[in-house]
Write a protein that holds these residues in place. Structure first.
Motif, short mmCIF file in Angstrom:
data_model
loop_
_atom_site.label_atom_id
_atom_site.label_comp_id
_atom_site.label_asym_id
_atom_site.label_seq_id
_atom_site.Cartn_x
_atom_site.Cartn_y
_atom_site.Cartn_z
N GLN A 1 -5.36 -8.93 -54.48
CA GLN A 1 -6.47 -8.05 -54.09
C GLN A 1 -7.19 -8.64 -52.87
OE1 GLN A 1 -7.07 -5.13 -55.42
NE2 GLN A 1 -5.43 -5.40 -56.94
N PRO A 2 -7.35 -7.84 -51.80
CA PRO A 2 -8.08 -8.35 -50.63
C PRO A 2 -9.58 -8.50 -50.95
CG PRO A 2 -7.61 -6.03 -50.35
CD PRO A 2 -6.90 -6.44 -51.61
N ILE A 3 -10.23 -9.48 -50.35
CA ILE A 3 -11.67 -9.73 -50.56
C ILE A 3 -12.41 -9.31 -49.30
CG2 ILE A 3 -13.42 -11.48 -51.02
CD1 ILE A 3 -11.31 -13.11 -52.46
N ARG A 4 -13.39 -8.40 -49.47
CA ARG A 4 -14.16 -7.91 -48.33
C ARG A 4 -15.23 -8.93 -47.96
NH1 ARG A 4 -14.19 -3.49 -51.79
NH2 ARG A 4 -16.42 -3.81 -52.19
N VAL A 5 -15.12 -9.47 -46.76
CA VAL A 5 -16.08 -10.48 -46.27
C VAL A 5 -16.43 -10.14 -44.83
CG1 VAL A 5 -16.47 -12.93 -45.86
CG2 VAL A 5 -15.05 -12.22 -47.77
N GLU A 6 -17.71 -10.34 -44.49
CA GLU A 6 -18.13 -10.11 -43.11
C GLU A 6 -17.38 -11.06 -42.18
OE1 GLU A 6 -20.15 -7.84 -42.01
OE2 GLU A 6 -20.77 -7.03 -43.96
N ALA A 7 -17.15 -10.58 -40.96
CA ALA A 7 -16.37 -11.38 -40.01
C ALA A 7 -17.06 -12.69 -39.66
CB ALA A 7 -16.13 -10.56 -38.73
N THR A 8 -18.41 -12.66 -39.66
CA THR A 8 -19.16 -13.87 -39.29
C THR A 8 -19.52 -14.73 -40.49
OG1 THR A 8 -21.23 -12.60 -39.41
CG2 THR A 8 -20.14 -12.74 -37.26
N ASP A 9 -19.10 -14.31 -41.68
CA ASP A 9 -19.47 -15.04 -42.91
C ASP A 9 -18.45 -16.14 -43.17
OD1 ASP A 9 -20.36 -15.91 -45.31
OD2 ASP A 9 -20.06 -14.01 -46.39
N ASN A 10 -18.93 -17.38 -43.13
CA ASN A 10 -18.04 -18.51 -43.39
C ASN A 10 -18.53 -19.42 -44.52
OD1 ASN A 10 -16.23 -17.87 -41.22
ND2 ASN A 10 -17.74 -18.72 -39.79
N HIS A 11 -19.73 -19.11 -45.06
CA HIS A 11 -20.34 -20.05 -46.00
C HIS A 11 -20.71 -19.42 -47.34
CE1 HIS A 11 -20.62 -22.89 -42.67
NE2 HIS A 11 -21.21 -21.93 -41.96
N SER A 12 -20.58 -18.11 -47.51
CA SER A 12 -20.98 -17.47 -48.75
C SER A 12 -19.96 -17.72 -49.85
CB SER A 12 -21.16 -15.96 -48.54
OG SER A 12 -19.90 -15.36 -48.30
N LEU A 13 -20.33 -17.31 -51.06
CA LEU A 13 -19.43 -17.47 -52.21
C LEU A 13 -18.15 -16.66 -52.01
CD1 LEU A 13 -18.80 -18.45 -55.08
CD2 LEU A 13 -20.11 -16.48 -55.94
N LEU A 14 -18.30 -15.42 -51.55
CA LEU A 14 -17.12 -14.57 -51.34
C LEU A 14 -16.21 -15.15 -50.24
CD1 LEU A 14 -18.61 -10.97 -51.63
CD2 LEU A 14 -17.05 -12.12 -53.22
N ALA A 15 -16.83 -15.71 -49.19
CA ALA A 15 -16.02 -16.33 -48.14
C ALA A 15 -15.26 -17.53 -48.71
CB ALA A 15 -16.91 -16.76 -46.98
N THR A 16 -15.90 -18.29 -49.56
CA THR A 16 -15.23 -19.43 -50.19
C THR A 16 -14.12 -18.97 -51.11
OG1 THR A 16 -17.31 -20.67 -50.10
CG2 THR A 16 -15.62 -21.48 -51.59
N LEU A 17 -14.37 -17.89 -51.86
CA LEU A 17 -13.33 -17.34 -52.73
C LEU A 17 -12.16 -16.81 -51.91
CD1 LEU A 17 -15.47 -15.44 -55.42
CD2 LEU A 17 -14.16 -17.55 -55.73
N ALA A 18 -12.46 -16.22 -50.76
CA ALA A 18 -11.37 -15.72 -49.90
C ALA A 18 -10.51 -16.87 -49.40
CB ALA A 18 -11.96 -14.94 -48.72
#
Length: 284
Positions: A232-249
């Motif tokens: 499943q793809p994870i929707r993350v903002e292009a500039t997001d590198n530090h959030s929980l979802l970015a870490t999960l991605a």
């Protein structure tokens, strides 16, 4: 700043604003009510004393005329003495409470010479009566005692009118002050509401920024990865590198790479096993 400290700071600001509004309203209204009550007590006592002086002044004049009409009437003498005593008591009471009302200490003091003038005229009338000069006593009543009483009476009425005006002014002042307190309380309450709204908004923004999206979506993504579903793809903002979802991605991507490597290794091992198996068969 940590989430806990942000939350505590927001709650502290809201509570402080509400407590400040309540304290200002309570102590302000209490002070206003106390000063107004003290003013009303003073004006009430003064008004009562002035009315008593007015009544006893009338009583003295009536008693003096009764004595002039019937010098042998002992009741008239008693009424005159009692009216004098009651007038003096009322004037003393007025002097004792005059300090509560601005300007009335001087006004009550100004009654003393007027009362003394009336008392002196009454003495002259009584002296004429004791001398048996009834006509002279009547003349003194008309020429001295009555004018003296009229001056005293007018001063009493003027002071009562001043008391009435001061009471009205004080009511207006108290009403205006209470209205100002209400405005201050309303402003502080609105400020507290604004602080509360800002605190909620900043807290939600902080949580969303830390998670990288809605909490429900982050929970669903974590549950999907926990079950081993990495497709499943994870929707993350292009500039997001530090959030929980970015870490999960990133974790999902790394797990995919790891699974791919493990699959290659497993394939190689399987091929080696097959080679060993064929070799064994050839030997056999």
């Amino acid at each position: 700043m940590s989430f806990r400290n942000r939350l505590l700071l927001g709650m502290g600001l809201i509570i402080t604003a509400f407590v400040t509004a309540i304290l200002i309203a309570y102590f302000g209204l209490r002070t206003t009510a106390g000063s107004f009550e003290n003013f009303l007590d003073g004006t009430s006592a003064l008004r009562q004393s002035y009315r008593e002086m007015y009544a006893q002044g009338l009583q003295m004049g009536q008693a003096l005329r009764n004595i002039t009409l019937d010098p042998e009437n002992p009741k008239a003498y008693q009424n005159l003495d009692k009216a004098r005593d009651d007038f003096a008591i009322a004037r003393q009471t007025a002097a004792s409470v005059a300090g509560r009302i601005d300007g009335f200490t001087a006004k009550v003091a100004a009654l003393e010479p007027l009362a003394a003038l009336q008392a002196e005229a009454q003495k002259e009338v009584m002296a004429a009566l004791r001398a048996g000069e009834i006509d002279a006593a009547k003349s003194l009543i008309n020429s001295k005692e009555t004018p003296a009483w009229r001056k005293l009476k007018q001063s009493l009425l003027d002071d009562l009118e001043v008391l009435k005006q001061l009471t009205q002014q004080e009511r207006l002042r108290v009403a205006k002050e209470a209205e100002q307190r209400q405005h201050i309380t309303l402003i502080l309450t609105l400020l507290a509401i604004g602080i509360g709204g800002a605190s909620v908004w900043t807290t939600l923004s902080y949580v969303r920024r830390e998670l990288g999206g809605e909490p429900a979506y982050a929970r669903a993504v974590a549950a999907t990865i926990a079950t081993g579903d990495l497709s499943q793809p994870i929707r993350v903002e292009a500039t997001d590198n530090h959030s929980l979802l970015a870490t999960l991605a990133r974790m999902q991507s790394e797990l995919r790479d790891l699974v791919s490597v493990l699959a290659k290794h497993a394939s190689a091992v399987e091929q080696n096993v097959q080679s060993v198996s064929r070799a064994t068969q050839d030997v056999a």
